[in-house]
Design an enzyme around this catalytic site. Sequence first.
Site, PDB file in Angstrom:
ATOM      1  N   CYS A 176       0.780  -1.185   0.092  1.00 51.10           N
ATOM      2  CA  CYS A 176      -0.167   0.046  -0.111  1.00 51.10           C
ATOM      3  C   CYS A 176       0.828   1.259   0.053  1.00 51.10           C
ATOM      4  O   CYS A 176       2.269   1.083   0.055  1.00 51.10           O
ATOM      5  CB  CYS A 176      -0.947   0.178   1.223  1.00 51.10           C
ATOM      6  SG  CYS A 176      -1.664  -1.589   1.415  1.00 51.10           S
ATOM      7  N   ARG A 224       1.176   1.821  -5.885  1.00 47.09           N
ATOM      8  CA  ARG A 224       1.363   0.818  -4.849  1.00 47.09           C
ATOM      9  C   ARG A 224       0.025   0.267  -4.433  1.00 47.09           C
ATOM     10  O   ARG A 224       0.265  -1.002  -3.746  1.00 47.09           O
ATOM     11  CB  ARG A 224       2.206   1.280  -3.631  1.00 47.09           C
ATOM     12  CG  ARG A 224       3.393   1.928  -3.876  1.00 47.09           C
ATOM     13  CD  ARG A 224       3.874   2.519  -2.588  1.00 47.09           C
ATOM     14  NE  ARG A 224       4.053   1.605  -1.624  1.00 47.09           N
ATOM     15  CZ  ARG A 224       5.207   0.864  -1.380  1.00 47.09           C
ATOM     16  NH1 ARG A 224       6.216   0.978  -2.427  1.00 47.09           N
ATOM     17  NH2 ARG A 224       5.312   0.018  -0.504  1.00 47.09           N
ATOM     18  N   TRP A 279      -4.034  -1.491  -1.131  1.00 49.10           N
ATOM     19  CA  TRP A 279      -4.059  -2.801  -1.934  1.00 49.10           C
ATOM     20  C   TRP A 279      -4.672  -4.064  -1.024  1.00 49.10           C
ATOM     21  O   TRP A 279      -3.502  -4.463  -0.185  1.00 49.10           O
ATOM     22  CB  TRP A 279      -3.081  -3.130  -2.895  1.00 49.10           C
ATOM     23  CG  TRP A 279      -2.916  -4.150  -3.695  1.00 49.10           C
ATOM     24  CD1 TRP A 279      -3.351  -3.836  -5.157  1.00 49.10           C
ATOM     25  CD2 TRP A 279      -2.710  -5.328  -3.684  1.00 49.10           C
ATOM     26  NE1 TRP A 279      -3.330  -5.046  -5.940  1.00 49.10           N
ATOM     27  CE2 TRP A 279      -2.890  -5.975  -5.036  1.00 49.10           C
ATOM     28  CE3 TRP A 279      -2.039  -6.101  -2.652  1.00 49.10           C
ATOM     29  CZ2 TRP A 279      -2.529  -7.515  -5.406  1.00 49.10           C
ATOM     30  CZ3 TRP A 279      -1.895  -7.513  -3.051  1.00 49.10           C
ATOM     31  CH2 TRP A 279      -2.084  -8.104  -4.037  1.00 49.10           C
ATOM     32  N   ASN A 282       1.293  -0.481   6.167  1.00 48.51           N
ATOM     33  CA  ASN A 282       1.522  -1.036   4.908  1.00 48.51           C
ATOM     34  C   ASN A 282       2.048  -2.461   5.393  1.00 48.51           C
ATOM     35  O   ASN A 282       3.168  -2.451   6.052  1.00 48.51           O
ATOM     36  CB  ASN A 282       2.618  -0.287   4.017  1.00 48.51           C
ATOM     37  CG  ASN A 282       2.913  -1.228   2.669  1.00 48.51           C
ATOM     38  OD1 ASN A 282       2.372  -2.035   2.386  1.00 48.51           O
ATOM     39  ND2 ASN A 282       4.161  -0.929   2.231  1.00 48.51           N
ATOM     40  N   GLY A 283       1.590  -3.575   4.996  1.00 46.79           N
ATOM     41  CA  GLY A 283       2.337  -4.974   5.516  1.00 46.79           C
ATOM     42  C   GLY A 283       1.181  -5.723   5.999  1.00 46.79           C
ATOM     43  O   GLY A 283      -0.086  -5.533   5.562  1.00 46.79           O
ATOM     44  N   GLU A 337       8.760 -13.068 -21.229  1.00 47.76           N
ATOM     45  CA  GLU A 337       8.756 -11.758 -20.887  1.00 47.76           C
ATOM     46  C   GLU A 337       7.540 -11.058 -21.684  1.00 47.76           C
ATOM     47  O   GLU A 337       6.765 -10.434 -21.272  1.00 47.76           O
ATOM     48  CB  GLU A 337       9.990 -10.925 -20.811  1.00 47.76           C
ATOM     49  CG  GLU A 337       9.713  -9.454 -20.677  1.00 47.76           C
ATOM     50  CD  GLU A 337       9.077  -8.867 -19.418  1.00 47.76           C
ATOM     51  OE1 GLU A 337       8.868  -9.857 -18.545  1.00 47.76           O
ATOM     52  OE2 GLU A 337       8.958  -7.879 -19.336  1.00 47.76           O
ATOM     53  N   LYS A 379       4.039  -9.855 -20.456  1.00 47.02           N
ATOM     54  CA  LYS A 379       3.748  -8.169 -20.597  1.00 47.02           C
ATOM     55  C   LYS A 379       2.356  -8.335 -21.308  1.00 47.02           C
ATOM     56  O   LYS A 379       1.388  -7.537 -20.671  1.00 47.02           O
ATOM     57  CB  LYS A 379       4.792  -7.578 -21.505  1.00 47.02           C
ATOM     58  CG  LYS A 379       5.046  -6.107 -21.277  1.00 47.02           C
ATOM     59  CD  LYS A 379       5.972  -5.700 -20.116  1.00 47.02           C
ATOM     60  CE  LYS A 379       5.849  -6.486 -18.998  1.00 47.02           C
ATOM     61  NZ  LYS A 379       7.036  -6.217 -17.870  1.00 47.02           N
ATOM     62  N   GLU A 431      -0.212  -9.133 -18.343  1.00 46.38           N
ATOM     63  CA  GLU A 431      -0.754  -8.117 -17.522  1.00 46.38           C
ATOM     64  C   GLU A 431      -1.407  -6.914 -18.097  1.00 46.38           C
ATOM     65  O   GLU A 431      -2.259  -6.304 -17.295  1.00 46.38           O
ATOM     66  CB  GLU A 431       0.451  -7.908 -16.810  1.00 46.38           C
ATOM     67  CG  GLU A 431       1.515  -7.307 -17.283  1.00 46.38           C
ATOM     68  CD  GLU A 431       2.897  -7.132 -16.432  1.00 46.38           C
ATOM     69  OE1 GLU A 431       2.632  -6.893 -15.061  1.00 46.38           O
ATOM     70  OE2 GLU A 431       4.098  -7.122 -16.749  1.00 46.38           O
ATOM     71  N   HIS A 463       7.080 -30.603 -28.644  1.00 52.98           N
ATOM     72  CA  HIS A 463       6.650 -31.532 -27.676  1.00 52.98           C
ATOM     73  C   HIS A 463       5.414 -30.998 -26.811  1.00 52.98           C
ATOM     74  O   HIS A 463       5.218 -31.396 -25.852  1.00 52.98           O
ATOM     75  CB  HIS A 463       7.909 -31.105 -26.592  1.00 52.98           C
ATOM     76  CG  HIS A 463       9.297 -31.646 -27.169  1.00 52.98           C
ATOM     77  ND1 HIS A 463       9.682 -32.936 -27.483  1.00 52.98           N
ATOM     78  CD2 HIS A 463      10.222 -30.917 -27.679  1.00 52.98           C
ATOM     79  CE1 HIS A 463      10.784 -33.235 -28.029  1.00 52.98           C
ATOM     80  NE2 HIS A 463      11.216 -31.780 -28.093  1.00 52.98           N
ATOM     81  N   LYS A 522       2.512  -2.300  -7.765  1.00 50.58           N
ATOM     82  CA  LYS A 522       3.744  -2.047  -8.368  1.00 50.58           C
ATOM     83  C   LYS A 522       4.903  -2.984  -7.449  1.00 50.58           C
ATOM     84  O   LYS A 522       5.745  -3.273  -7.816  1.00 50.58           O
ATOM     85  CB  LYS A 522       4.119  -0.537  -8.468  1.00 50.58           C
ATOM     86  CG  LYS A 522       5.512  -0.403  -8.804  1.00 50.58           C
ATOM     87  CD  LYS A 522       5.660  -0.773 -10.176  1.00 50.58           C
ATOM     88  CE  LYS A 522       7.204  -0.402 -10.918  1.00 50.58           C
ATOM     89  NZ  LYS A 522       7.207  -1.028 -12.167  1.00 50.58           N
TER      90      LYS A 522
HETATM   91  C1  F6R Z   1       6.107  -7.375 -14.472  1.00 52.31           C
HETATM   92  C2  F6R Z   1       6.483  -6.983 -13.149  1.00 52.31           C
HETATM   93  C3  F6R Z   1       6.717  -7.665 -12.170  1.00 52.31           C
HETATM   94  C4  F6R Z   1       7.692  -7.501 -11.491  1.00 52.31           C
HETATM   95  C5  F6R Z   1       7.981  -8.346  -9.914  1.00 52.31           C
HETATM   96  C6  F6R Z   1       9.235  -8.029  -9.361  1.00 52.31           C
HETATM   97  O1  F6R Z   1       5.752  -6.387 -15.436  1.00 52.31           O
HETATM   98  O2  F6R Z   1       6.578  -5.755 -13.113  1.00 52.31           O
HETATM   99  O3  F6R Z   1       6.632  -9.301 -12.556  1.00 52.31           O
HETATM  100  O4  F6R Z   1       9.090  -7.463 -12.008  1.00 52.31           O
HETATM  101  O5  F6R Z   1       6.731  -8.223  -9.232  1.00 52.31           O
HETATM  102  O6  F6R Z   1       9.436  -6.548  -8.941  1.00 52.31           O
HETATM  103  P1  F6R Z   1      10.491  -6.106  -8.342  1.00 52.31           P
HETATM  104  O7  F6R Z   1      11.659  -6.003  -9.598  1.00 52.31           O
HETATM  105  O8  F6R Z   1      10.076  -4.736  -7.843  1.00 52.31           O
HETATM  106  O9  F6R Z   1      11.156  -7.340  -7.495  1.00 52.31           O
END
Ligand code: F6R
Length: 607
Positions: free
Chosen positions: A2, A27, A70, A96-97, A480, A484, A487, A503, A602
Amino acid sequence: MCGIYGYVGAKEAAPILMKGLRALEYRGYDSAGIFMIPSGVVKAKGEVSALQKKLPKKLSGTAGIAHTRWATHGAPTNVNAHPHTGNLKRVWLVHNGIIENYQELRDALKKKGNTFVSATDTEVLAHLIEDILVNGNAKNLEEAVVAALKRVHGTYGIVVMDAEEPDTLVAARLGSPIALGIGKGEYFVSSDPSALLEHTRNVVYLNDGDVSVLTPEGYSVLARGKKTNGRVPEYLDWDADSIQKGGYEHFMMKEIMEAPEVLVNSARGRIDKKTGAVKLGGLEEVRPRLKDIKHIVIVGCGTAYYAGLVGKYLFMELARLPVTVEFASEFRYQNAPLLKDTAVLAISQSGETADTLAAVREAKRQGCLTLGIVNAVGSSIARETDAGVYNHAGPEIGVASTKAFISQLEVLALLALLFSEKTLSAEDRRRYARAIDRLPQQVEEILKQKDTIKKLAKKYGRARDFLFIGRAYQFPIALEGALKLKEISYVHAEGYSSGEMKHGPLAMIDGSFPTVALVPKDATYKKTLSNMEEIKARKGPLIAIATAGDTRIKDIADDVIYIPNTLEPLTPILSVVPLQLFAYYLGVAKGYNVDKPRNLAKSVTVE
Ligand code: F6R
């Protein structure tokens, strides 16, 4: 997971707190709330804008706390939104936590007559602090917070207020980030220093176990119950503009467009263009230990994990070092025995990902050297690893990682070069240096094709599933690219090694199932080409990411996006850019908020 913000000083707190919340919204954004004395509390379900609409015209108070949530415990509702308070509505708190033993604490407090209105773990903490302040031996809020936190298991970043001490904030941290902004006669608390920049560049990061008291007269820090002489603030030289959208419609687009600049910044002063010699200041202290390293374990989550997979190929090829890559979320439960000559390398944009931090702690417990590739300066992983390299990618606000990933790949290449003193010839080293130097310009060239990629996103926008394939260095990029797309556009996508097609996954292919093939001119070019032929034979639509000048690919693929030529180990830095743009345009075309994909946040500071 959060965002929390606090202010104490001489100004009206409300506009400052609301601005802080807007900067922290990445966040968490399912509900928000604010508390000030004398105005009281306002909460709203939804984004910070919903809270803004609900605020009365006149709000007064020169100290306050605010939160954007969140959800972890309890649905995203008004009642579950922070700030929370106790029975007497005297102590107010944002958190937060996760309080792991909240049920037990709640039961004990219920027996004492406390009644709870929300389903959150946080409310229990507000009650506990209030109970100790009113019925216990605590002389003031600080003592009550210290005593309460001794009874708590879990993680927290908190800011607390006592209605009877209106000019005081108490902040504390264990496992969730807290930064203090040090102004003149005014102080700020934030879960992310980027939200402080507008007011001050002098920042104090709280460590785990710290409790800080902030009043208009100053601030103090208590470290694990012991008085400190205060902490000297660090000066943050971030560009204030870099936390704004800079004229783009979304942070995600702005951050993709920043890639060339990020590549310059991540390599600046770290590689000698003429000789290819690498110097990473953050590793100098442990340089003698690096010579003894025989094995590397890379840990990370999501996109950072995929960067780690590219890192594996890099370290193995350039430095001839054996590497394993683990999801940090799995690593912590593997009970893996680590050899003493292993270095554990954590990759994290935020530096706060709970699983990655736990992996670092486990590696330290086993006596290994821990290294970090981290973007957020002063974050937990940056501070807890023995040494590391900052990405210098600047704040990444879009929830989906784009520019940070590109910079992770570049830093990994630099690190692999550093480890390859004995394995690479001087000429090869120079070739790498020249190739790294060309990357920003080459990414620029790819970004110029964004309108073509936009058209492709439109053309394929109705597909329900996508496959991404690539081999060797391109395999992690296939993963990746699929992540992308998932998400940002909520479209089902899978990444596969092209060698695995026969396979299993080939069975899915038909005329409605497009494949994005990463097929630059590299060691596996011909192999992936054959896999594309197999897909074409089954009428699967094909989009190729290919090397400029490759005309043959046009005979196989329906559409081609060209990337400039570079050395194979650096190709991922180029080939991922069109995939980021493709995901962006598909998400925008579907009308989604690409900066804040649903259900995601994030910074994943809880497990
Ligand atoms: C995807 C994304 C997440 C982060 C993951 C790790 O676009 O952003 O998969 O890469 O949550 O986050 P960090 O790098 O902050 O440890």
